[in-house]
Design a protein around this motif. Sequence first.
Motif, mmCIF file in Angstrom:
data_model
loop_
_atom_site.group_PDB
_atom_site.id
_atom_site.type_symbol
_atom_site.label_atom_id
_atom_site.label_comp_id
_atom_site.label_asym_id
_atom_site.label_seq_id
_atom_site.Cartn_x
_atom_site.Cartn_y
_atom_site.Cartn_z
ATOM 1 N N MET A 1 0.858 -1.200 0.000
ATOM 2 C CA MET A 1 0.000 0.000 0.000
ATOM 3 C C MET A 1 0.886 1.238 0.000
ATOM 4 O O MET A 1 1.665 1.470 0.928
ATOM 5 C CB MET A 1 -0.906 -0.013 1.244
ATOM 6 C CG MET A 1 -1.940 1.075 1.273
ATOM 7 S SD MET A 1 -3.005 0.880 2.736
ATOM 8 C CE MET A 1 -1.811 1.088 4.042
ATOM 9 N N GLY A 34 -7.982 -0.334 -0.798
ATOM 10 C CA GLY A 34 -7.449 -1.649 -0.458
ATOM 11 C C GLY A 34 -6.716 -1.727 0.858
ATOM 12 O O GLY A 34 -5.773 -2.509 1.015
ATOM 13 N N GLU A 35 -7.127 -0.933 1.847
ATOM 14 C CA GLU A 35 -6.524 -1.043 3.182
ATOM 15 C C GLU A 35 -7.574 -1.465 4.197
ATOM 16 O O GLU A 35 -8.773 -1.228 4.031
ATOM 17 C CB GLU A 35 -5.873 0.272 3.618
ATOM 18 C CG GLU A 35 -6.835 1.327 4.126
ATOM 19 C CD GLU A 35 -6.150 2.439 4.937
ATOM 20 O OE1 GLU A 35 -5.112 2.174 5.579
ATOM 21 O OE2 GLU A 35 -6.684 3.567 4.933
ATOM 22 N N LYS A 164 -17.338 -0.809 -2.383
ATOM 23 C CA LYS A 164 -15.962 -0.300 -2.447
ATOM 24 C C LYS A 164 -15.409 -0.014 -1.058
ATOM 25 O O LYS A 164 -14.209 -0.051 -0.833
ATOM 26 C CB LYS A 164 -15.918 0.974 -3.297
ATOM 27 C CG LYS A 164 -16.313 0.750 -4.759
ATOM 28 C CD LYS A 164 -16.277 2.051 -5.525
ATOM 29 C CE LYS A 164 -16.640 1.822 -6.999
ATOM 30 N NZ LYS A 164 -18.034 1.354 -7.158
ATOM 31 N N LYS A 191 -9.581 -7.268 0.580
ATOM 32 C CA LYS A 191 -8.516 -6.265 0.486
ATOM 33 C C LYS A 191 -7.714 -6.451 -0.799
ATOM 34 O O LYS A 191 -7.389 -5.482 -1.500
ATOM 35 C CB LYS A 191 -7.606 -6.369 1.712
ATOM 36 C CG LYS A 191 -6.359 -5.501 1.637
ATOM 37 C CD LYS A 191 -5.446 -5.778 2.826
ATOM 38 C CE LYS A 191 -4.097 -5.099 2.635
ATOM 39 N NZ LYS A 191 -3.183 -5.344 3.771
ATOM 40 N N SER A 192 -7.406 -7.708 -1.133
ATOM 41 C CA SER A 192 -6.626 -7.987 -2.356
ATOM 42 C C SER A 192 -7.396 -7.602 -3.606
ATOM 43 O O SER A 192 -6.798 -7.384 -4.665
ATOM 44 C CB SER A 192 -6.243 -9.471 -2.405
ATOM 45 O OG SER A 192 -7.387 -10.281 -2.659
ATOM 46 N N GLN A 193 -8.729 -7.518 -3.494
ATOM 47 C CA GLN A 193 -9.571 -7.119 -4.626
ATOM 48 C C GLN A 193 -9.743 -5.603 -4.703
ATOM 49 O O GLN A 193 -10.479 -5.099 -5.543
ATOM 50 C CB GLN A 193 -10.944 -7.795 -4.514
ATOM 51 C CG GLN A 193 -10.904 -9.314 -4.625
ATOM 52 C CD GLN A 193 -12.244 -9.971 -4.300
ATOM 53 O OE1 GLN A 193 -13.217 -9.285 -3.983
ATOM 54 N NE2 GLN A 193 -12.280 -11.285 -4.381
ATOM 55 N N GLY A 194 -9.069 -4.876 -3.784
ATOM 56 C CA GLY A 194 -9.122 -3.417 -3.804
ATOM 57 C C GLY A 194 -10.221 -2.813 -2.957
ATOM 58 O O GLY A 194 -10.411 -1.591 -2.955
ATOM 59 N N SER A 196 -11.801 -1.429 0.347
ATOM 60 C CA SER A 196 -11.291 -0.814 1.583
ATOM 61 C C SER A 196 -12.215 -1.180 2.738
ATOM 62 O O SER A 196 -13.438 -1.186 2.587
ATOM 63 C CB SER A 196 -11.225 0.705 1.433
ATOM 64 O OG SER A 196 -10.433 1.068 0.321
#
Length: 510
Positions: A1, A34-35, A164, A191-194, A196
């Motif tokens: 990140m 993605g965090e 999202k 998370k790996s898919q973006g 958050s």
Amino acid sequence: MSSTQKPVLEIKNITKTFGPTVALNGVDFELLPGEIHALAGENGAGKSTLMKVIDGIYQPDSGKIYFNGRAKKIKGPLHAQKLGVHFVHQEIALCGDVTVAENIVMAKTNASKKFFVNFKQMVEEAEKAISQLADIDPRCLVNDLSISNQQLVEIAKALVADCKILILDEPTAALTENESEILFSIMRKLKSQGISIIYISHRMAEIFSECDRISVFRDGQYVTTQKIEDTSPEQVVNYMVGRDIDKLYPSKFEGDVYAQDKLLTIHNFSDNKMFNNVSFDVYKKEIFGISGLIGAGRSELVKAICGLRKRTMGTVNFMGKEIKIESYQDGIANGIVYLSEDRKEDGVFLELSIAKNISALRPEQISKYGLINYKSENDQAVSLTERLNLKSAGVHAPVSSLSGGNQQKVAIAKMLSINPKLIILDEPTRGIDVGAKSEIHKMIRDLAESGVGVIVISSELPEVIGLSDRIMVMCEGENAGILNSDQINEETIMHLASGSEALSSNSMAS
């Protein structure tokens, strides 16, 4: 990140008041793509209020909200969903009497202008979403699912809605350790898919294991944001409470437990279902802990001791004599009380006042000829709430208006109203912030020091270890061993709880 990433969500100078109460005071917050971003703070710090502002449940008095750099006024939860926000509340908000598929696509179906519902297409769409998370039949009723699977259905709803930003509020509060691990793996996948994730929790171990950053709030104000690797649980706690908490747990009993008077002896307790042939003693001045995995029979055992559950065999020797307990009223009459692990269902009456909650266990104490003496009820409530340092607008305020920690203090005050001789506390700090936990831990130790017998059940190993003078570990309904103070550690407890180790008869003390 990357630190150069642009925030997917920015909160700038948000203020929200409720009458004279300032719930949020010029709050800032940002969430990166993605965090997994933890949100921490004591109950009443403003975390839930901020999430409800982001979800459109509350409208801020001032300030700006930006999605991907564009200012937005969030008109309500449906508008928030269109912006990609999905809020999984601590209390699951599903329709239990309809199928998993109907719950997952409900919002989408409601938004559709079609007159008829294509059930085959609905099931297929729901199955596609839920199959990413767990093997759950989309045709089954939600009421037939476990709490953990219901939570996964909530997340599946978010996936269908093109989520999202996923907000999870105390998601592991009602989950077992294995169920929590499944949830964490799903969070990492999202998370790996973006996607958050805003993660609200009082459990520091989870936060430091699963999150990338943490933001701390105190008294409605933003305090700090830190990378997880740059801080520590102790620092976070200090940020939360605004002062150093050097000792989360009070000092333990310094004398010889076995030199004290024996208060309680449980002998060969069985119900032939959840617990079998369990025996142990509790001494004055000690806190006696009961540990074990979920389903080990801990709660069922103590409920049988105080008359809330039937047993098939076993005796209770209390304060030097054998007593018969066939109902909870028998338990209360003997000075034995039980604080439920489910505060909202069994611990308090949310819509009643603090005073009425406290007097509910034995109303005859504040009544005469069947009529309640309201002055006595009020005096009793004032005395106990002052003793427990309970924060409220007064003893006539409804319990629903209190924070979780103060609701728990009301539940404890109700127990103390009968001047108990033995108090059994089942998950006494579940869902409570660190500052309130510290107060309740001290209160429990003070009770033990005053001569009240104390039994504590906790699924949090640091808590049961930090509080207890001795610990009985249960495994599959049986006493797997009783640990003295010098034997207590996480490794030994887990070995006993999982059945991979047994104490020798010489090291097992009753």
